[in-house]
Motif scaffolding. Sequence first.
Motif: not given
Length: 395
Positions: A49-54, A74-85, A304-312
Amino acid sequence: MRLTLRKASLPEAGSGTLGPAKVDTRTKALTKRLQPGDVAVIDHVDIDRVAADALVAARPSAVLNAAKSVSGRYPNLGPDVLVEAGIVLVDDLGPAIMAVPEGRELRLDGGKVYLGDDLVAEGALQSEETVARSLEEARANLSVEIESFAENTMDYLRRERDLLLDGVGVPDIRTPIDGRQVLIVVRGYHYREDLATLRPYITEYRPVLIGVDGGADAILDAGWKPDMIVGDMDSVSDRALSSGAEIVVHAYRDGKAPGLERVQELGVEPVVFPATGTSEDIAMLLADDKGAEVIVAVGTHATLVEFLDKGRAGMASTFLTRLRVGGKLVDAKGVSRLYRHRISNLQLWLLSLAGLLAVIAALWSTAAGQTFFGIVGARFDDLWSWVGSLFSGGG
């Protein structure tokens, strides 16, 4: 890598020019030089999500990803942010897309990317529906990822037990923290909005301001000066490093600090903090060890999802760090909801005095009020004369 072009028929009439390509394997570095209308060409598995927001903030016309934006891990948050924008997202284009020359105009036809008349790469054009389907499939694998996360957490606890439990290895700093409130700013989720919401709190309480890498620039952009900058110095500007803040360089456990040379070249002698985990973690540990009364976190990871979303795997350290600092840690959103501007006793007295003066002025402007004040003045003169006669008689 050589760019292999394949001749193909021209895109159909419904396709169009995307814009000039900007290419980088590191999304964080790319967003710093993206201009509105550019095409972001990246190689980023599981866009967080951080990368998508940027990326959204840079307003590219499209994001072309050599990798899968949702791998299913895992269900990462970034792609949804991009397409919604409303940003065009094409996935799994392969390594050929990374060989596109910088600045060349690209065109898109469905999932096909063209350079001139030549087909460069072909991937999957994403939409809200396809992203939602991929995320739903990824949720089925979440239990496996949680187990891996738990294993990483135990491994980190074994390696950093002395630091977490006893503060062994925390360096000395000159910034006074003991007994004060500390605001730690990470350039993460909704950091701009949270900083704006906290403006009254910062103005009144004057907390110690700690920027984690690019978080220091966020503090400067909001109109304040950081007291301390913590991180590996890969995403903070020279302006922030030269602002007079104390610099704490995050080093690896073996003592290697990639950001140390850069800071020293600016004429600044930093403190070095060797530790496993993220810079966000060591900023919290540092504030806690030096006696912070409250630690307010902006842009950090909370779920927890935010922790996983960091991807490491290192995000397990953030989970344990939050347990370590315990009740001192407050999320910025919690502060904004609970905070109320305090009214001091002096302000109450001044407010009461202003009200009293207003009443006196109103009475003085009427005939009845002038008569009243005349009577009060005469009585006061009588009282003053009586008190004076007592002292004269006693003399």
